[in-house]
Design a protein around this motif. Structure first.
Motif, mmCIF file in Angstrom:
data_model
loop_
_atom_site.group_PDB
_atom_site.id
_atom_site.type_symbol
_atom_site.label_atom_id
_atom_site.label_comp_id
_atom_site.label_asym_id
_atom_site.label_seq_id
_atom_site.Cartn_x
_atom_site.Cartn_y
_atom_site.Cartn_z
ATOM 1 N N CYS A 268 68.640 46.389 2.771
ATOM 2 C CA CYS A 268 67.368 45.632 2.421
ATOM 3 C C CYS A 268 67.648 43.880 1.895
ATOM 4 N N ARG A 269 67.920 43.557 1.194
ATOM 5 C CA ARG A 269 68.680 42.700 0.590
ATOM 6 C C ARG A 269 69.511 41.281 2.063
ATOM 7 N N ALA A 270 70.085 42.084 2.831
ATOM 8 C CA ALA A 270 70.681 41.955 3.969
ATOM 9 C C ALA A 270 69.258 41.287 4.885
ATOM 10 N N ARG A 271 68.429 42.305 4.734
ATOM 11 C CA ARG A 271 67.428 41.860 5.828
ATOM 12 C C ARG A 271 66.768 40.865 5.409
ATOM 13 N N ALA A 272 66.257 40.602 4.082
ATOM 14 C CA ALA A 272 65.191 40.116 3.174
ATOM 15 C C ALA A 272 65.402 38.632 2.509
ATOM 16 N N THR A 273 66.949 38.531 2.357
ATOM 17 C CA THR A 273 67.423 37.371 1.767
ATOM 18 C C THR A 273 67.211 36.067 2.079
ATOM 19 N N PHE A 274 67.161 35.788 3.687
ATOM 20 C CA PHE A 274 66.881 34.406 3.924
ATOM 21 C C PHE A 274 64.936 34.458 4.733
ATOM 22 N N ARG A 275 65.180 35.552 4.194
ATOM 23 C CA ARG A 275 63.400 35.635 4.778
ATOM 24 C C ARG A 275 62.652 34.740 4.005
ATOM 25 N N PHE A 276 62.708 35.299 2.420
ATOM 26 C CA PHE A 276 62.235 35.271 1.025
ATOM 27 C C PHE A 276 62.358 33.984 0.740
ATOM 28 N N SER A 277 63.971 33.636 1.025
ATOM 29 C CA SER A 277 64.463 31.614 0.647
ATOM 30 C C SER A 277 63.165 30.986 1.726
ATOM 31 N N ALA A 278 63.577 31.398 2.726
ATOM 32 C CA ALA A 278 62.800 31.040 3.520
ATOM 33 C C ALA A 278 60.969 30.238 3.281
#
Length: 450
Positions: A268-278
């Protein structure tokens, strides 16, 4: 490397000029009143970005303008009454079409920025459109602003969001929804703004609409993760409770469950970390652009800032809360896994101590047996030695030497036994000293390594 030429003979940094140009690469546009603007934000990868550049050249050829040679971050082109601006961003590319060949009056969205484009060009644009909307600018300095029922009809009867930005120098209407043509709509009445001021206002509105959609792109991911995240949280609580209150624990089974949970969290972190930071970055940009609008309220309507604060901010908080829960769950799984590893290590150490105690007991038994065997060995070696000595005495006696064989044999028995016992003990001590020296050497090497 050659030094850049300057009248002072200074050694300039090779990137200095490009850094200066970066601040001027995306200037505000000058927009006249009236005008019809269409803005597109197209998500694309590197291959599609190159395809877009080749597709853009076709537009230049259609209007008889020499196309650019290299793909740059920002293009400004004038095709007679149509102005086109293309900007490359990290995740998407934006196209802004400004049509100034219009007459004010009638439906402001009947003619758009896309009207002058050649047929089929827009349909062949590579990439996936994220944001698409029309922005109509009408001049209210010489004519009266249209009444509210008529404005609402331009937005197909949807609920309006409106305000008077720039301290009342303009009036902006929108719905933040898509209409019959699949595009969003903004309507600006220019009351007393110059073309430059209007260009800055339009640019802020364009960015607010694009960034707020990009900001919301992570919300479906957060909604997908949240239900399973709650279930994982409960599973971890069950494992922790079992670890704290149960004495009979299957460490292997618990570690397997923790490993599965950790793998899910990291996925989940691999899929969502960039999207959340953006999302956080886009949200900050939206808030900054809203502050720059300096809105006044239109009676009976939400302002753009109030609408965004009420709708966008909770979505961002949901994404932030999901991200924080993922990080917290990851840390808690690590702590529980560390406790499990410590528990397993203590269990292994206890087993090793029991094994060492058992080996020590066996070593004592073996040592006692060895002493017993040594005693028997002394007796056996002495017996055979005395037998050999007896043969020697008989040979001497038969050769004519006068000997008292019985006396010599009697005296030789204790002497031989003593010599054999002394020699055996000496050999035993020598091997014991070698073993002690090896143990001491190994411990010394361990201390050096630490």
């Amino acid at each position: 490397m050659e030094k850049p030429l300057n009248p002072y003979g200074l050694n300039m940094h090779p990137m200095r000029e490009s850094l200066y140009n970066e601040l001027h690469s995306r200037p505000f546009q000058v927009i006249p009143s009236p005008a019809r603007i269409t803005h597109l934000a197209v998500m694309c990868d590197a291959e599609e970005s190159q395809q877009q550049f080749e597709h853009l050249k076709e537009l230049y050829h259609h209007f008889g303008v020499t196309p650019p040679v290299e793909d740059e971050l920002c293009y400004h082109s004038d095709f007679d009454k149509l102005r086109m601006r293309r900007e490359k961003h990290m995740e998407f590319t934006t196209y802004t079409f400004i049509n100034t060949d219009i007459e004010q009056g009638g439906n402001p969205f009947e003619v758009t920025g896309l009207t002058p484009l050649p047929k089929g060009w827009l349909e062949s644009l590579p990439g996936t459109v994220m944001s698409a909307f029309h922005l109509s600018v009408d001049d209210a300095r010489q004519t009266n602003e249209l009444n509210l029922p008529l404005v609402k009809r331009f937005f197909e009867g949807m609920r309006l969001v409106g305000s008077s930005p720039q301290d009342g120098d303009a009036r902006v209407w929108t719905t933040f929804q898509t209409h019959g043509d699949g595009f969003g709509r903004f309507l600006i009445y220019n009351k007393q703004m110059s073309d430059s001021q209007l260009g800055r206002l339009a640019q802020r509105i364009l960015e607010i609409e694009v960034y707020r959609l990009m900001c919301l792109l992570s919300l479906p991911t957060a909604r997908e993760i949240n239900p399973t995240l709650g279930a994982m949280d409960q599973k971890l609580a069950d494992v922790t409770y079992h670890l704290a209150h149960s004495k009979d624990i299957d460490e292997q089974e618990l570690l397997s469950r923790l490993t599965d949970m950790a793998a899910w969290v990291e996925d989940c972190r691999a899929r969502a970390t960039f999207r959340f930071s953006a999302t956080y970055a886009y949200h900050d940009l939206v808030i900054k652009r809203l502050e720059e609008l300096r809105e006044d309220e239109v009676s009976g309507h939400l302002t753009i800032t109030e609408f965004m604060t009420r709708r966008l901010t909770p979505a961002v908080k949901t994404c932030r809360a999901t991200s924080n829960r993922l990080e917290d769950l990851s840390r808690r799984i690590d702590r529980v896994a560390e406790m499990m590893r410590t528990r397993v290590e203590l269990s292994i150490q206890s087993q090793n101590q029991e094994l060492l105690a058992s080996m020590d007991q066996r070593s004592k038994v073996q040592l006692m047996m060895q002493h017993t065997v040594e005693g028997l060995s002394v007796a056996a070696i002495s017996y055979y030695t005395i037998g050999l000595l007896k043969y020697l005495l008989e040979a001497l006696y038969n050769s004519g030497i006068e000997l008292n064989k019985d006396l010599i044999m009697g005296i030789s028995v204790p002497v031989v036994i003593g010599l054999v016992a002394f020699t055996t003990r000496k050999i035993h001590k020598r091997f014991l000293k070698m073993a002690i020296d090896q143990v001491a050497k190994a411990e010394s090497e361990k201390k050096v390594q630490k």
